[in-house]
Motif scaffolding. Sequence first.
Motif, short mmCIF file in Angstrom:
data_model
loop_
_atom_site.label_atom_id
_atom_site.label_comp_id
_atom_site.label_asym_id
_atom_site.label_seq_id
_atom_site.Cartn_x
_atom_site.Cartn_y
_atom_site.Cartn_z
N GLU A 213 0.81 -1.22 0.00
CA GLU A 213 0.00 0.00 0.00
C GLU A 213 0.85 1.27 0.00
O GLU A 213 0.35 2.37 -0.23
CB GLU A 213 -0.94 0.01 1.20
N TYR A 214 2.15 1.11 0.29
CA TYR A 214 3.05 2.27 0.28
C TYR A 214 3.99 2.25 -0.93
O TYR A 214 5.04 2.88 -0.92
CB TYR A 214 3.89 2.29 1.56
N SER A 215 3.62 1.50 -1.96
CA SER A 215 4.53 1.28 -3.09
C SER A 215 4.88 2.57 -3.82
O SER A 215 5.89 2.64 -4.52
CB SER A 215 3.91 0.29 -4.07
N THR A 216 4.05 3.60 -3.68
CA THR A 216 4.33 4.86 -4.38
C THR A 216 5.13 5.82 -3.51
O THR A 216 5.45 6.93 -3.94
CB THR A 216 3.02 5.53 -4.80
N ARG A 217 5.43 5.39 -2.28
CA ARG A 217 6.16 6.27 -1.38
C ARG A 217 7.59 5.80 -1.19
O ARG A 217 7.89 4.61 -1.30
CB ARG A 217 5.47 6.32 -0.01
N LYS A 218 8.45 6.72 -0.89
CA LYS A 218 9.83 6.37 -0.60
C LYS A 218 9.92 5.75 0.79
O LYS A 218 9.20 6.15 1.70
CB LYS A 218 10.74 7.60 -0.68
N THR A 219 10.82 4.78 0.94
CA THR A 219 10.96 4.05 2.20
C THR A 219 12.32 4.32 2.82
O THR A 219 13.34 4.29 2.11
CB THR A 219 10.79 2.53 1.98
N VAL A 220 12.36 4.56 4.11
CA VAL A 220 13.61 4.77 4.84
C VAL A 220 13.83 3.60 5.77
O VAL A 220 12.94 3.21 6.54
CB VAL A 220 13.57 6.07 5.67
N LEU A 221 15.01 2.97 5.69
CA LEU A 221 15.38 1.87 6.56
C LEU A 221 16.25 2.42 7.68
O LEU A 221 17.32 2.98 7.43
CB LEU A 221 16.14 0.79 5.80
N VAL A 222 15.81 2.28 8.93
CA VAL A 222 16.55 2.77 10.09
C VAL A 222 17.26 1.59 10.75
O VAL A 222 16.63 0.58 11.05
CB VAL A 222 15.61 3.44 11.11
N MET A 223 18.56 1.70 10.93
CA MET A 223 19.35 0.62 11.50
C MET A 223 20.16 1.12 12.68
O MET A 223 20.43 2.32 12.79
CB MET A 223 20.30 0.02 10.44
N GLY A 224 20.55 0.19 13.55
CA GLY A 224 21.40 0.54 14.70
C GLY A 224 22.60 -0.37 14.75
O GLY A 224 22.64 -1.43 14.12
#
Length: 293
Positions: free
Chosen positions: A278-289
């Motif tokens: 459902e978010y395929s049109t939005r940019k995705t941010v991956l947060v890592m630690g």
Amino acid sequence: GGGGGAATTEGGIPSSSLPESPTNSSQDDETTNTETTTTSLSPPLHKLQITDPTSHPRALKILFLSSDTGGGHRASATSLAQQFQTLFPGSSYALCDIVQLDGPPPYNMLVKSYKHLSAHPQQWKLVYNVSNTRAYEMLADVHMKSAMERSVRRRIQSYDPDVVVSVHPLMTNVPVLACRNIAEDTGRHLPIFTVCTDLGSAHSMWFANGVEKLFVASDAIRELAMQRGKVPLEKIVMSGLPIRHDFAVQAIKMGERHGEEGRVYQKFVREELLGLGEYSTRKTVLVMGGGEG
């Protein structure tokens, strides 16, 4: 580093996640459970053994020298161990923190002090910068060798390994001398390798000369090894950082990242595996630690 409050072994690893003896496994890497195929960083209950040497004539007994000062050292050792088991079926391995078990103060308190230092960056910076000077390096080398070489030699021999691999900067200079002395005592060459788990910069104690090969991940580390450690270029291998085989499996499935096959697979991962359709049109941010979260 491990989480606070967990029951731990002598080596500082949560005891609930570890078996009590060295692993003997020819299990396929894709199905290997990392938590059940590594051993505790404490003295072995028995020597490393090959379960079925007749069926696995190329199997090796590998001793990894590591410490739980951040997650990267153990992760690298585990990744390498799984690859050994893939390339040399039937191999067995163990992890050992020789500094915590055999080292003199303050080195034997490293695991306990690491969590404090990682939470206080300025103190960490001070300790790192002071210990990374040539004067300190020379003093630490003499101190550690005189205080712990014999104990380290006995501990390494107790595992009866075919090869020793260090993935920690404090576990290079003394093990190199210990392996050399073991070879002189037994008449059997015991090779030792260093895999540097740092990428952009590295502590000078990584670069103890005398290893068979030093595996590094960048040009910057290679230059440091030659300048600070006087490691000959022919002993340095540009290998990159060790990663779990699972990452390689995903890379193979994806194919060419920017090609049609790669785009289709990435879309499948986003929409089907991660449920982000459902978010395929939005940019995705991956947060890592990092190792401390």
